[in-house]
Design a protein around this motif. Structure first.
Motif, PDB file in Angstrom:
ATOM      1  N   SER A 227       0.813  -1.220   0.000  1.00 21.15           N
ATOM      2  CA  SER A 227       0.000   0.000   0.000  1.00 21.15           C
ATOM      3  C   SER A 227       0.842   1.265   0.000  1.00 21.15           C
ATOM      4  CB  SER A 227      -0.941   0.013   1.209  1.00 21.15           C
ATOM      5  OG  SER A 227      -0.251   0.339   2.408  1.00 21.15           O
ATOM      6  N   ILE A 228       2.087   1.195   0.467  1.00 23.64           N
ATOM      7  CA  ILE A 228       2.915   2.405   0.533  1.00 23.64           C
ATOM      8  C   ILE A 228       3.853   2.518  -0.672  1.00 23.64           C
ATOM      9  CG2 ILE A 228       2.833   2.476   3.055  1.00 23.64           C
ATOM     10  CD1 ILE A 228       5.822   1.540   2.999  1.00 23.64           C
ATOM     11  N   THR A 229       3.844   1.543  -1.558  1.00 19.85           N
ATOM     12  CA  THR A 229       4.703   1.577  -2.744  1.00 19.85           C
ATOM     13  C   THR A 229       3.852   1.469  -4.003  1.00 19.85           C
ATOM     14  OG1 THR A 229       5.048  -0.824  -2.569  1.00 19.85           O
ATOM     15  CG2 THR A 229       6.720   0.606  -1.580  1.00 19.85           C
ATOM     16  N   SER A 230       4.306   2.173  -5.031  1.00 16.37           N
ATOM     17  CA  SER A 230       3.648   2.089  -6.331  1.00 16.37           C
ATOM     18  C   SER A 230       4.530   2.842  -7.325  1.00 16.37           C
ATOM     19  CB  SER A 230       2.245   2.711  -6.303  1.00 16.37           C
ATOM     20  OG  SER A 230       2.327   4.118  -6.368  1.00 16.37           O
ATOM     21  N   PRO A 231       4.328   2.643  -8.628  1.00 24.90           N
ATOM     22  CA  PRO A 231       5.135   3.377  -9.611  1.00 24.90           C
ATOM     23  C   PRO A 231       4.961   4.884  -9.555  1.00 24.90           C
ATOM     24  CG  PRO A 231       4.068   1.469 -10.621  1.00 24.90           C
ATOM     25  CD  PRO A 231       3.457   1.630  -9.263  1.00 24.90           C
ATOM     26  N   ARG A 232       3.928   5.362  -8.873  1.00 22.62           N
ATOM     27  CA  ARG A 232       3.663   6.810  -8.841  1.00 22.62           C
ATOM     28  C   ARG A 232       3.988   7.437  -7.493  1.00 22.62           C
ATOM     29  NH1 ARG A 232      -2.112   8.211 -11.284  1.00 22.62           N
ATOM     30  NH2 ARG A 232      -1.167  10.292 -11.101  1.00 22.62           N
ATOM     31  N   THR A 233       4.258   6.647  -6.462  1.00 22.46           N
ATOM     32  CA  THR A 233       4.487   7.212  -5.130  1.00 22.46           C
ATOM     33  C   THR A 233       5.910   6.922  -4.671  1.00 22.46           C
ATOM     34  OG1 THR A 233       3.483   5.227  -4.154  1.00 22.46           O
ATOM     35  CG2 THR A 233       2.055   7.166  -4.480  1.00 22.46           C
ATOM     36  N   LEU A 234       6.152   5.708  -4.163  1.00 23.63           N
ATOM     37  CA  LEU A 234       7.485   5.302  -3.716  1.00 23.63           C
ATOM     38  C   LEU A 234       7.841   3.963  -4.339  1.00 23.63           C
ATOM     39  CD1 LEU A 234       7.325   6.249   0.073  1.00 23.63           C
ATOM     40  CD2 LEU A 234       8.549   7.479  -1.739  1.00 23.63           C
ATOM     41  N   VAL A 235       9.087   3.845  -4.753  1.00 24.88           N
ATOM     42  CA  VAL A 235       9.572   2.668  -5.467  1.00 24.88           C
ATOM     43  C   VAL A 235      10.637   1.964  -4.633  1.00 24.88           C
ATOM     44  CG1 VAL A 235      10.752   1.867  -7.555  1.00 24.88           C
ATOM     45  CG2 VAL A 235       9.099   3.760  -7.688  1.00 24.88           C
ATOM     46  N   ASP A 236      10.527   0.644  -4.516  1.00 24.83           N
ATOM     47  CA  ASP A 236      11.555  -0.178  -3.880  1.00 24.83           C
ATOM     48  C   ASP A 236      12.752  -0.226  -4.832  1.00 24.83           C
ATOM     49  OD1 ASP A 236      13.178  -2.219  -2.895  1.00 24.83           O
ATOM     50  OD2 ASP A 236      11.516  -3.593  -2.508  1.00 24.83           O
ATOM     51  N   VAL A 237      13.791   0.548  -4.523  1.00 23.12           N
ATOM     52  CA  VAL A 237      14.875   0.767  -5.473  1.00 23.12           C
ATOM     53  C   VAL A 237      15.660  -0.512  -5.755  1.00 23.12           C
ATOM     54  CG1 VAL A 237      16.987   2.071  -5.920  1.00 23.12           C
ATOM     55  CG2 VAL A 237      15.050   3.188  -4.800  1.00 23.12           C
ATOM     56  N   VAL A 238      16.008  -1.255  -4.737  1.00 20.72           N
ATOM     57  CA  VAL A 238      16.796  -2.481  -4.950  1.00 20.72           C
ATOM     58  C   VAL A 238      16.003  -3.485  -5.772  1.00 20.72           C
ATOM     59  CG1 VAL A 238      17.933  -4.426  -3.813  1.00 20.72           C
ATOM     60  CG2 VAL A 238      18.180  -2.122  -2.874  1.00 20.72           C
ATOM     61  N   ARG A 239      14.732  -3.606  -5.511  1.00 22.23           N
ATOM     62  CA  ARG A 239      13.912  -4.533  -6.296  1.00 22.23           C
ATOM     63  C   ARG A 239      13.766  -4.036  -7.735  1.00 22.23           C
ATOM     64  NH1 ARG A 239      14.495  -8.635  -5.904  1.00 22.23           N
ATOM     65  NH2 ARG A 239      13.726  -9.049  -3.815  1.00 22.23           N
ATOM     66  N   ARG A 240      13.738  -2.750  -7.945  1.00 27.85           N
ATOM     67  CA  ARG A 240      13.688  -2.223  -9.311  1.00 27.85           C
ATOM     68  C   ARG A 240      14.951  -2.606 -10.072  1.00 27.85           C
ATOM     69  NH1 ARG A 240      15.496   2.042 -12.315  1.00 27.85           N
ATOM     70  NH2 ARG A 240      14.061   2.801 -13.951  1.00 27.85           N
ATOM     71  N   VAL A 241      16.097  -2.540  -9.415  1.00 30.43           N
ATOM     72  CA  VAL A 241      17.361  -2.889 -10.070  1.00 30.43           C
ATOM     73  C   VAL A 241      17.508  -4.394 -10.240  1.00 30.43           C
ATOM     74  CG1 VAL A 241      19.885  -2.739  -9.882  1.00 30.43           C
ATOM     75  CG2 VAL A 241      18.462  -0.777  -9.241  1.00 30.43           C
ATOM     76  N   HIS A 242      16.958  -5.166  -9.298  1.00 27.28           N
ATOM     77  CA  HIS A 242      17.065  -6.627  -9.328  1.00 27.28           C
ATOM     78  C   HIS A 242      15.662  -7.243  -9.296  1.00 27.28           C
ATOM     79  CE1 HIS A 242      21.380  -6.290  -8.573  1.00 27.28           C
ATOM     80  NE2 HIS A 242      21.105  -5.454  -7.586  1.00 27.28           N
ATOM     81  N   PRO A 243      14.892  -7.105 -10.359  1.00 27.68           N
ATOM     82  CA  PRO A 243      13.478  -7.514 -10.321  1.00 27.68           C
ATOM     83  C   PRO A 243      13.255  -9.007 -10.169  1.00 27.68           C
ATOM     84  CG  PRO A 243      14.123  -6.918 -12.553  1.00 27.68           C
ATOM     85  CD  PRO A 243      15.250  -6.508 -11.662  1.00 27.68           C
ATOM     86  N   ASP A 244      14.181  -9.823 -10.619  1.00 32.98           N
ATOM     87  CA  ASP A 244      13.952 -11.269 -10.632  1.00 32.98           C
ATOM     88  C   ASP A 244      14.813 -12.037  -9.637  1.00 32.98           C
ATOM     89  OD1 ASP A 244      12.125 -10.986 -12.800  1.00 32.98           O
ATOM     90  OD2 ASP A 244      13.842 -10.808 -14.164  1.00 32.98           O
ATOM     91  N   ALA A 245      15.621 -11.341  -8.863  1.00 35.26           N
ATOM     92  CA  ALA A 245      16.556 -12.012  -7.956  1.00 35.26           C
ATOM     93  C   ALA A 245      15.889 -12.345  -6.630  1.00 35.26           C
ATOM     94  CB  ALA A 245      17.765 -11.125  -7.712  1.00 35.26           C
ATOM     95  N   ASP A 246      16.359 -13.404  -5.998  1.00 31.70           N
ATOM     96  CA  ASP A 246      16.035 -13.648  -4.596  1.00 31.70           C
ATOM     97  C   ASP A 246      16.964 -12.767  -3.762  1.00 31.70           C
ATOM     98  OD1 ASP A 246      14.092 -15.520  -5.164  1.00 31.70           O
ATOM     99  OD2 ASP A 246      15.476 -17.208  -5.057  1.00 31.70           O
ATOM    100  N   GLY A 247      16.378 -11.989  -2.864  1.00 36.26           N
ATOM    101  CA  GLY A 247      17.187 -11.039  -2.106  1.00 36.26           C
ATOM    102  C   GLY A 247      17.512  -9.815  -2.938  1.00 36.26           C
ATOM    103  N   PRO A 248      18.697  -9.229  -2.765  1.00 32.36           N
ATOM    104  CA  PRO A 248      19.750  -9.633  -1.844  1.00 32.36           C
ATOM    105  C   PRO A 248      19.336  -9.438  -0.382  1.00 32.36           C
ATOM    106  CG  PRO A 248      20.279  -7.505  -2.805  1.00 32.36           C
ATOM    107  CD  PRO A 248      19.053  -7.995  -3.507  1.00 32.36           C
ATOM    108  N   MET A 249      19.592 -10.452   0.447  1.00 29.27           N
ATOM    109  CA  MET A 249      19.183 -10.403   1.840  1.00 29.27           C
ATOM    110  C   MET A 249      20.014  -9.366   2.596  1.00 29.27           C
ATOM    111  SD  MET A 249      16.873 -12.543   1.410  1.00 29.27           S
ATOM    112  CE  MET A 249      16.448 -13.908   0.322  1.00 29.27           C
TER     113      MET A 249
END
Length: 308
Positions: A227-249
Motif C-alpha cells: 500500500s505504501i509503494t507504487s510506480p507513482r508514489t514510492l519505489v523499492d529501489v533495490v527490487r527495481r534494479v534486481h526484479p527477478d533475484a532472490d534477495g539480496p538479503m
C-alpha cells in the motif's frame, strides 16, 4: 550520489567490529543508521568521520536510535520528539537542538520518544537533486494472539506487540504520505531509508514457506508494504534494479549458522520517489565475505544514484 542504509545493532559494538573501516572504504555521500542505541555522551569519538551527524536517540536507554550522516549540514531537520543532536565533523557536544514543529499523524504519539524516525533536507548541488532523506526503525512486532503458542521463541503476550506494530503501520502510512507530498511541494525528491522489519515478497526471505506465519512476513504486513509503494508514489529501489533475484538479503540471525547458509531476510530498504529511483545505477547489499567479518546482524544496503 552514493547512499547507504545500515542497521548497526549498536554503534559501539559496530565500531569494534569495523564500522569505521566500512565507512571509509565505501565512502557514501549519505548514510542512514538505525539501532544506534547510544546516548549522545557515549558516542565513540570520531566514529562518524568527516560527516555531519543528525541523531535522534530517543528516550529509551540502550534501545533504538536513528541517525543520518551527510557530507554537508542539512538545510532542515524534523523529528517526532522535537529535539535532535546535530554535530559537525570534529564536534563532541551533547546538547540537542530543537527541530521545527511538524504535524504528526494520528496514532504516532506513543512512538514519538522512542527514537524511530528522523528526516533531513539536503539542498541540491550541481547535478544532484534536492532531497528529503528519512531514517526509520520500524517496530519488530509479534504474532497475533491466535498464532501464539506456549514454548515458542517468545512468551505469549495476547497479541500486544502485534497490535502495537499494526497501529504503527497504519499511522506511519499517513505520515509517509504527508512527508512525501511536503517534499514534492518544496521541489525535493523523497527517500525513505531503514529497517522496515517486513519482508515484502517471497523473494525477500530465504525460507518463505517456513515463515508464512512469522512476524515480518504476515499477509497483513505485506499488504501494508504494497500500500505504501507504487510506480507513482514510492519505489523499492533495490527490487527495481534486481526484479527477478532472490534477495539480496540484508539480515541474518546470529544463531545457527544462518549467515553461512545465507538464510536471511531482506528487511532494509531504499524507497524513493519515481524520478529518483530511476537514477539508481547500482544497488545491493554489502554482505561480508565471512561471518567473522560482520559489523552487525544486518548488512548495509547501498545504492548509487546517477547525477542528472
Amino acid at each position: 550520489m552514493r547512499v547507504a542504509t545500515f542497521n548497526v545493532n549498536g554503534i559501539r559494538a559496530a565500531q569494534r567490529r569495523g564500522f569505521q573501516a566500512w565507512l571509509a572504504e565505501r565512502d557514501p555521500d549519505v548514510v542512514a543508521l538505525q539501532e544506534v542505541r547510544c546516548s549522545p555522551d557515549k558516542l565513540p569519538t570520531g566514529v562518524f568521520g568527516e560527516y555531519h551527524l543528525t541523531y535522534e536517540p530517543g528516550q529509551l536507554a540502550g534501545r533504538n536510535g536513528v541517525a543520518v550522516l551527510t557530507r554537508r549540514r542539512p538545510a532542515a531537520v524534523r523529528t517526532w520528539d522535537g529535539e535532535v543532536l546535530m554535530r559537525a565533523p570534529g564536534e563532541e557536544h551533547t546538547h540537542r537542538e530543537p527541530s521545527p514543529p511538524g504535524t504528526m499523524a494520528r496514532g504516532l504519539s506513543p512512538f514519538a520518544s522512542e527514537g524511530r524516525y528522523v528526516e533531513v533536507d539536503i539542498d541540491g548541488t550541481g547535478d544532484q537533486p534536492a532531497v528529503t532523506i528519512a531514517s526509520l526503525y520500524l517496530p519488530k512486532g509479534g504474532l497475533p494472539a491466535h498464532l501464539q503458542k506456549p514454548g515458542g521463541r517468545e512468551e505469549p503476550d495476547g497479541g500486544a506487540k502485534y497490535e502495537r506494530k499494526m497501529g504503527f503501520l497504519a499511522s506511519f502510512a499517513r505520515q509517509l504520505d504527508r512527508s512525501r507530498k511536503a517534499a514534492k511541494a518544496a521541489g525535493r525528491e523523497f527517500l525513505l531509508l531503514g529497517d522496515l522489519n517486513v519482508a515484502h515478497t517471497r523473494q525477500d526471505l530465504t525460507n518463505w514457506r517456513g515463515n508464512a506465519k512469522s512476524e515480518g512476513f504476515l499477509p497483513e504486513e505485506r499488504e501494508w508494504f504494497s500500500s505504501i509503494t507504487s510506480p507513482r508514489t514510492l519505489v523499492d529501489v533495490v527490487r527495481r534494479v534486481h526484479p527477478d533475484a532472490d534477495g539480496p538479503m540484508s539480515w541474518w540471525s546470529w544463531m545457527g549458522g544462518a549467515f553461512d547458509r545465507d538464510t536471511g531476510w531482506r528487511i532494509d530498504y531504499h524507497l524513493a520517489t519515481p524520478s529518483l529511483a530511476k537514477r539508481a545505477v547500482t544497488a545491493g547489499t554489502d554482505r561480508p565475505a565471512s561471518a567473522d567479518a560482520r559489523v552487525s546482524d544486518h548488512a548495509a544496503v547501498v545504492v548509487d544514484y546517477a547525477d542528472a
